[in-house]
Design a protein around this motif. Structure first.
Motif, PDB file in Angstrom:
ATOM      1  N   ASN A  65       0.805  -1.328   0.116  1.00  0.00           N
ATOM      2  CA  ASN A  65      -0.193   0.074   0.185  1.00  0.00           C
ATOM      3  C   ASN A  65       0.987   1.332  -0.097  1.00  0.00           C
ATOM      4  O   ASN A  65       0.527   2.196   0.532  1.00  0.00           O
ATOM      5  CB  ASN A  65      -0.832  -0.039   1.205  1.00  0.00           C
ATOM      6  N   GLY A  66       2.185   1.148  -0.811  1.00  0.00           N
ATOM      7  CA  GLY A  66       2.794   2.398  -0.613  1.00  0.00           C
ATOM      8  C   GLY A  66       3.632   2.771   0.513  1.00  0.00           C
ATOM      9  O   GLY A  66       4.366   3.707   0.519  1.00  0.00           O
ATOM     10  N   GLU A  67       3.607   1.795   1.396  1.00  0.00           N
ATOM     11  CA  GLU A  67       4.483   2.061   2.638  1.00  0.00           C
ATOM     12  C   GLU A  67       5.391   0.972   2.595  1.00  0.00           C
ATOM     13  O   GLU A  67       5.285  -0.209   2.180  1.00  0.00           O
ATOM     14  CB  GLU A  67       3.478   1.835   3.886  1.00  0.00           C
ATOM     15  N   THR A  68       6.742   1.287   3.300  1.00  0.00           N
ATOM     16  CA  THR A  68       7.758   0.415   3.442  1.00  0.00           C
ATOM     17  C   THR A  68       8.065   0.172   5.131  1.00  0.00           C
ATOM     18  O   THR A  68       7.997   1.068   5.810  1.00  0.00           O
ATOM     19  CB  THR A  68       9.105   1.050   2.892  1.00  0.00           C
ATOM     20  N   THR A  69       8.000  -0.802   5.358  1.00  0.00           N
ATOM     21  CA  THR A  69       8.272  -1.296   6.745  1.00  0.00           C
ATOM     22  C   THR A  69       9.475  -2.127   6.846  1.00  0.00           C
ATOM     23  O   THR A  69       9.982  -3.119   6.409  1.00  0.00           O
ATOM     24  CB  THR A  69       6.972  -2.025   7.420  1.00  0.00           C
ATOM     25  N   HIS A  70      10.386  -1.582   7.977  1.00  0.00           N
ATOM     26  CA  HIS A  70      11.686  -2.269   7.923  1.00  0.00           C
ATOM     27  C   HIS A  70      11.565  -3.066   9.284  1.00  0.00           C
ATOM     28  O   HIS A  70      10.976  -3.069  10.409  1.00  0.00           O
ATOM     29  CB  HIS A  70      12.830  -1.000   8.578  1.00  0.00           C
ATOM     30  N   LEU A  71      12.063  -4.398   8.976  1.00  0.00           N
ATOM     31  CA  LEU A  71      11.725  -5.446  10.158  1.00  0.00           C
ATOM     32  C   LEU A  71      13.184  -6.179  10.438  1.00  0.00           C
ATOM     33  O   LEU A  71      14.080  -6.074   9.667  1.00  0.00           O
ATOM     34  CB  LEU A  71      10.844  -6.639   9.592  1.00  0.00           C
ATOM     35  N   LEU A  78       2.710 -10.385   8.718  1.00  0.00           N
ATOM     36  CA  LEU A  78       1.501 -10.933   8.217  1.00  0.00           C
ATOM     37  C   LEU A  78       1.213 -10.379   6.848  1.00  0.00           C
ATOM     38  O   LEU A  78       0.929  -9.121   6.647  1.00  0.00           O
ATOM     39  CB  LEU A  78       0.109 -10.834   9.116  1.00  0.00           C
ATOM     40  N   ILE A  79       1.047 -11.249   6.028  1.00  0.00           N
ATOM     41  CA  ILE A  79       0.478 -10.871   4.659  1.00  0.00           C
ATOM     42  C   ILE A  79      -0.984 -11.359   4.478  1.00  0.00           C
ATOM     43  O   ILE A  79      -1.128 -12.628   4.783  1.00  0.00           O
ATOM     44  CB  ILE A  79       1.387 -11.477   3.556  1.00  0.00           C
ATOM     45  N   ARG A  80      -1.977 -10.662   4.077  1.00  0.00           N
ATOM     46  CA  ARG A  80      -3.648 -10.973   4.052  1.00  0.00           C
ATOM     47  C   ARG A  80      -3.829 -11.546   2.851  1.00  0.00           C
ATOM     48  O   ARG A  80      -3.168 -11.141   1.456  1.00  0.00           O
ATOM     49  CB  ARG A  80      -4.180  -9.832   4.565  1.00  0.00           C
ATOM     50  N   THR A  86       5.715  -6.843  -1.647  1.00  0.00           N
ATOM     51  CA  THR A  86       6.887  -7.147  -2.053  1.00  0.00           C
ATOM     52  C   THR A  86       7.881  -7.085  -0.810  1.00  0.00           C
ATOM     53  O   THR A  86       7.550  -6.178  -0.093  1.00  0.00           O
ATOM     54  CB  THR A  86       7.623  -5.856  -3.087  1.00  0.00           C
ATOM     55  N   TYR A  87       8.673  -8.190  -0.530  1.00  0.00           N
ATOM     56  CA  TYR A  87       9.420  -8.075   0.649  1.00  0.00           C
ATOM     57  C   TYR A  87      10.846  -8.392   0.065  1.00  0.00           C
ATOM     58  O   TYR A  87      10.909  -9.192  -0.832  1.00  0.00           O
ATOM     59  CB  TYR A  87       9.159  -8.738   1.562  1.00  0.00           C
ATOM     60  N   ALA A  88      11.943  -7.753   0.765  1.00  0.00           N
ATOM     61  CA  ALA A  88      13.346  -7.654   0.263  1.00  0.00           C
ATOM     62  C   ALA A  88      14.333  -7.959   1.332  1.00  0.00           C
ATOM     63  O   ALA A  88      13.948  -7.373   2.432  1.00  0.00           O
ATOM     64  CB  ALA A  88      13.648  -6.445  -0.572  1.00  0.00           C
TER      65      ALA A  88
END
Length: 158
Positions: A65-71, A78-80, A86-88
């Motif tokens: 949704n246009g947002e990047t979250t650092h983990l 969770l992906i619904r 996209t994850y990297a």
């Protein structure tokens, strides 16, 4: 009776697929792990199920949704169903993660009860459960669902 499974395996990657019946209220689709190379990217992708990742080590990002979250290690995401993500993996500290994919009408109810955010810390018991599950045989649907419930129960509540 042991479940008939399909396994896809290569270096630093394993994916275990389970037979499932979409008419059931909840079912596990697959589990696995991936020790990713630097900058490894997956997506953009859409899945028809819930996909929960527990990060064992390293770090990376998820974009939705246009947002990047650092983990990083010790966090889950969770992906619904039907969500484009996209994850990297990080370039210097790529992540190793374990995942479980599940779905069904009761899965939606369960996610609402167990998961308040799309990314969260988890208790180590959840990671241990998934790590063990990737290399074990399941004697039926009940043991498979028990494993799912143990992992969901290990999501730390804030």
């Amino acid at each position: 009776m042991r479940l008939s499974i399909t396994v896809r395996e290569k270096e630093n990657f394993k994916n275990v697929f389970f037979p499932f019946d979409v008419s059931q209220p909840i079912y596990v689709c697959d589990i696995g792990y991936h020790k990713t190379p630097p900058k490894h990217t997956f997506g953009p992708a859409i899945r028809p199920y819930y996909l929960l990742h527990l990060i064992e080590s390293g770090k990376g990002v998820i974009k939705r949704n246009g947002e990047t979250t650092h983990l990083s290690a010790g966090q889950a995401f969770l992906i619904r169903p039907d969500e484009i993500t996209t994850y990297a993996a990080d370039e210097k500290e790529p992540w190793t993660y374990y995942w479980i994919a599940f779905n069904g009408p009761f899965a939606t109810t369960l996610v609402k009860q167990c998961i308040q955010k799309l990314h969260m810390p988890y208790l180590k018991s959840g990671l241990i459960t998934l790590k063990t599950a990737v290399n074990r045989e399941f004697d039926g649907t009940v043991s498979l669902l028990n494993m799912l419930f143990e992992v969901l129960n290990a999501l730390a509540k804030e």
